[in-house]
Design a protein around this motif. Structure first.
Motif, PDB file in Angstrom:
ATOM      1  N   THR A  35       0.842  -1.195   0.000  1.00 20.42           N
ATOM      2  CA  THR A  35       0.000   0.000   0.000  1.00 20.42           C
ATOM      3  C   THR A  35       0.879   1.246   0.000  1.00 20.42           C
ATOM      4  O   THR A  35       2.024   1.209   0.475  1.00 20.42           O
ATOM      5  N   ASN A  36       0.331   2.346  -0.504  1.00 21.68           N
ATOM      6  CA  ASN A  36       1.062   3.614  -0.473  1.00 21.68           C
ATOM      7  C   ASN A  36       1.294   4.062   0.967  1.00 21.68           C
ATOM      8  O   ASN A  36       2.383   4.533   1.322  1.00 21.68           O
ATOM      9  N   ALA A  37       0.284   3.905   1.815  1.00 20.43           N
ATOM     10  CA  ALA A  37       0.405   4.339   3.206  1.00 20.43           C
ATOM     11  C   ALA A  37       1.493   3.560   3.934  1.00 20.43           C
ATOM     12  O   ALA A  37       2.195   4.107   4.788  1.00 20.43           O
ATOM     13  N   GLY A  38       1.658   2.279   3.606  1.00 20.94           N
ATOM     14  CA  GLY A  38       2.655   1.460   4.281  1.00 20.94           C
ATOM     15  C   GLY A  38       4.087   1.846   3.975  1.00 20.94           C
ATOM     16  O   GLY A  38       4.992   1.587   4.771  1.00 20.94           O
ATOM     17  N   LEU A  39       4.320   2.489   2.826  1.00 18.24           N
ATOM     18  CA  LEU A  39       5.675   2.875   2.438  1.00 18.24           C
ATOM     19  C   LEU A  39       6.062   4.262   2.930  1.00 18.24           C
ATOM     20  O   LEU A  39       7.189   4.700   2.708  1.00 18.24           O
ATOM     21  N   LEU A  40       5.136   4.967   3.587  1.00 16.85           N
ATOM     22  CA  LEU A  40       5.466   6.276   4.132  1.00 16.85           C
ATOM     23  C   LEU A  40       6.347   6.130   5.369  1.00 16.85           C
ATOM     24  O   LEU A  40       6.348   5.092   6.037  1.00 16.85           O
ATOM     25  N   ASP A  41       7.101   7.188   5.653  1.00 20.32           N
ATOM     26  CA  ASP A  41       8.040   7.170   6.773  1.00 20.32           C
ATOM     27  C   ASP A  41       7.400   7.853   7.977  1.00 20.32           C
ATOM     28  O   ASP A  41       7.399   9.072   8.080  1.00 20.32           O
ATOM     29  N   ASN A  42       6.830   7.058   8.872  1.00 19.80           N
ATOM     30  CA  ASN A  42       6.267   7.598  10.109  1.00 19.80           C
ATOM     31  C   ASN A  42       6.520   6.599  11.226  1.00 19.80           C
ATOM     32  O   ASN A  42       6.983   5.480  11.004  1.00 19.80           O
ATOM     33  N   ARG A  43       6.228   7.002  12.445  1.00 20.54           N
ATOM     34  CA  ARG A  43       6.550   6.156  13.597  1.00 20.54           C
ATOM     35  C   ARG A  43       5.781   4.848  13.576  1.00 20.54           C
ATOM     36  O   ARG A  43       6.307   3.799  13.960  1.00 20.54           O
ATOM     37  N   GLY A  47       7.670   1.273  13.520  1.00 20.73           N
ATOM     38  CA  GLY A  47       7.447   0.267  14.561  1.00 20.73           C
ATOM     39  C   GLY A  47       6.950  -1.049  13.998  1.00 20.73           C
ATOM     40  O   GLY A  47       7.398  -2.131  14.415  1.00 20.73           O
ATOM     41  N   LEU A  48       6.040  -0.976  13.031  1.00 24.10           N
ATOM     42  CA  LEU A  48       5.523  -2.196  12.415  1.00 24.10           C
ATOM     43  C   LEU A  48       6.617  -2.931  11.651  1.00 24.10           C
ATOM     44  O   LEU A  48       6.659  -4.169  11.644  1.00 24.10           O
ATOM     45  N   ALA A  49       7.517  -2.182  10.975  1.00 31.32           N
ATOM     46  CA  ALA A  49       8.597  -2.818  10.222  1.00 31.32           C
ATOM     47  C   ALA A  49       9.545  -3.570  11.153  1.00 31.32           C
ATOM     48  O   ALA A  49       9.963  -4.697  10.862  1.00 31.32           O
ATOM     49  N   ILE A  50       9.878  -2.956  12.286  1.00 36.97           N
ATOM     50  CA  ILE A  50      10.746  -3.626  13.261  1.00 36.97           C
ATOM     51  C   ILE A  50      10.047  -4.851  13.832  1.00 36.97           C
ATOM     52  O   ILE A  50      10.641  -5.922  13.977  1.00 36.97           O
ATOM     53  N   LEU A  51       8.758  -4.705  14.143  1.00 35.52           N
ATOM     54  CA  LEU A  51       8.002  -5.805  14.733  1.00 35.52           C
ATOM     55  C   LEU A  51       7.931  -6.993  13.785  1.00 35.52           C
ATOM     56  O   LEU A  51       8.194  -8.148  14.170  1.00 35.52           O
ATOM     57  N   SER A  52       7.596  -6.740  12.523  1.00 38.64           N
ATOM     58  CA  SER A  52       7.390  -7.848  11.586  1.00 38.64           C
ATOM     59  C   SER A  52       8.701  -8.484  11.150  1.00 38.64           C
ATOM     60  O   SER A  52       8.794  -9.714  11.044  1.00 38.64           O
ATOM     61  N   SER A  53       9.728  -7.668  10.891  1.00 40.49           N
ATOM     62  CA  SER A  53      10.984  -8.234  10.382  1.00 40.49           C
ATOM     63  C   SER A  53      11.842  -8.834  11.479  1.00 40.49           C
ATOM     64  O   SER A  53      12.381  -9.936  11.324  1.00 40.49           O
ATOM     65  N   LEU A  54      11.962  -8.119  12.597  1.00 38.51           N
ATOM     66  CA  LEU A  54      12.845  -8.594  13.670  1.00 38.51           C
ATOM     67  C   LEU A  54      12.147  -9.636  14.539  1.00 38.51           C
ATOM     68  O   LEU A  54      12.596 -10.784  14.637  1.00 38.51           O
TER      69      LEU A  54
END
Length: 495
Positions: A35-43, A47-54
């Motif tokens: 999604t476009n919203a998912g690629l934006l740079d916000n907190r 946080g979701l990127a760290i949660l899902s990947s790590l």
């Protein structure tokens, strides 16, 4: 079959919470990359990127270990050994459990690809379960021979340290061995090599696992693995130093490249100082294929009288420009004006660069606003940030360009953002003739699959951003070339 399903059901019930968490993490990945919203740079997205990947990656890894160790083969006093459970059936249940874990990730990859307009590529997503199983089978092998998670981690650490230590002693020997016994054709496509290696390691993995579970003879199983590793060198292309699946590009010498001279071009103010742009003018580039040519300066140095010159190299990918005489040029970097005044002799150039030739085709357009996006073919590119200061415009793009194991790989450029698949130009809406091809530098998101492109360009003061847009060009690369440039005594002309 009933004992297999019984064991599998027991594991699924016991670790249902972990499976639910992995499903959740997969959904987060689909949001972040589909999604476009998912690629934006916000907190929230960070946080979701760290949660899902790590967290998701660690959970996936540990879940395989603990499930296999529920009935490990290393403990002679394990209670289940006295029960009428065939070890081969036990192995099948563990492999099926791993397949379910991998399948969760594959499913969400398919969802993400569909959201990005890549439905025709779903077959390649589904086939991704094969290389995943070929890799994660060895997690079963290691976990089955250890009694606890701590012992597993200790064994894994020893293997990793031993692997890197061996690189210093036997890497050259293994390379020579690989070239000696390689039997695949030199021009075999990379995705075919990947398919052959995947099937080989699937069969080898199942065979070694089956032997170990049937006999519990650990040393013989490790010997079989060593033989399998050595035999795998035969499944490499003849006389090819390339890594499996990654095609090497050609040398700059193949296009008969030569720098004629340097010249100054324009100026900018940064950090309280005036900087002058230094351009390199090429005497010839004789053998590039038809289409656009883009150059990326990766790293380098300029010397004046044996001393280094402090120049800020332009590391972004930029289109080679042609003047009225037909000579091509590109921006080498920016030099402080006060340092330029000290240059009174020719310069020595040392830098590494990559050139890609391509045929562009318009794929879409992006408005100059945060959140504007383009999706197609399974790829997605979004305007993440905009910054404007007088006539200086900075744009940050974020995007995902997925690759799949068995998919025929087009020519790609390792040193360019989005693998060189896209280029960009700034135009006024309704006025495509006056377009500005944009230079793009690359950076990587450390917590995910997102690639980030940084663009710096100029726009007249007072010009309204809503009157402009970015053309997204899909590039079909016809060749990539790289190499070091060592040119001595190159003259610098100044107006």
């Amino acid at each position: 079959m009933k004992p297999i399903l019984h064991l599998l059901g027991k594991d699924l019930r016991r670790y249902a919470w972990a499976l639910a968490a992995l499903v959740l993490f997969g959904g987060i990945e689909a949001y972040l990359h589909g999604t476009n919203a998912g690629l934006l740079d916000n907190r929230l997205n960070q946080g979701l990127a760290i949660l899902s990947s790590l967290v998701g990656g660690i959970l996936f890894f540990l879940l395989i270990v603990v499930v296999v160790q529920e009935e490990n083969l290393a403990d002679p006093d394990a209670y289940w050994l006295g029960r009428p459970v065939a070890r081969k059936k036990l192995l099948v249940s563990k492999i099926l459990f791993v397949a379910i874990l991998v399948g969760i990730g594959i499913l969400w990859q398919g969802v993400t690809l569909s959201l990005n307009g890549g439905a025709p590529r779903l077959g390649h997503v589904a086939l991704g379960i094969l290389p995943a199983l070929a890799a994660w089978n060895w997690q079963i092998f290691l976990a089955a021979q250890t009694r606890s998670l701590s012992r597993y981690l200790a064994l894994a650490l020893v293997i990793v340290l031993g692997f890197y230590a061996s690189l210093f002693g036997v890497s050259g020997t293994l390379t020579r061995l690989g070239r000696l016994v390689a039997c695949l054709p030199a021009d075999i496509p990379a995705h075919v090599v990947t398919a052959i290696q995947t099937l080989y390691w699937l069969l080898a993995g199942f065979a070694i696992l089956g032997f170990y579970y049937a006999t519990r003879k650990l040393l013989l199983a490790w010997l079989m693995l060593t033989i399998a590793v050595l035999a795998s060198f035969a499944l490499s292309p003849i006389d090819s130093p390339r890594v499996i699946g990654i095609a090497t590009s050609q040398s700059l010498a193949d296009i008969r490249w030569k720098i004629d001279h340097l010249r100054t071009q324009g100026s900018l103010f940064a950090d309280g100082s005036e900087h002058v742009e230094i351009e390199a003018v090429l005497a010839k580039v004789e053998a590039l294929p038809d289409g656009d040519a883009w150059i990326t300066v990766v790293h380098g140095q300029i010397e004046h009288g044996g001393k280094p010159v402090r120049i800020a190299f332009t590391h972004g990918s930029q289109k080679l420009r042609k003047d009225d005489s037909g000579k091509a040029s590109f921006t080498l970097g920016q030099l402080r004006k006060q340092d330029l005044a000290k240059i009174d002799r020719p310069l020595d150039l040392y830098f590494f660069c990559s050139i890609s030739a391509s045929v562009p085709k318009e794929a879409g357009r992006l408005d100059l606003r945060e959140g504007s996006g383009h999706a197609g073919g399974g790829n997605r590119i979004v305007v993440r940030k905009l910054y404007r200061n007088e006539d200086r415009l900075e744009i940050e793009l974020a995007g995902v360009v997925p690759r799949f194991s068995f998919e025929r790989r087009p020519v790609s450029s390792f040193y360019e953002v989005f693998d060189g698949e896209f280029s960009f130009a700034l135009v006024e809406k309704g006025g495509d003739t006056q377009r500005t091809d944009l230079s793009v530098s690359r950076s990587i998101d450390p917590f995910g699959k997102t690639q980030i492109g940084q663009i710096t360009t100029t726009l007249e003061r007072g010009a309204a951003l809503e009157n402009y847009e970015i053309i997204v060009f899909s590039r079909k690369l016809t060749g990539t070339y790289h190499g070091f440039v060592h040119d001595r005594a190159v003259s610098l002309s100044q107006p």
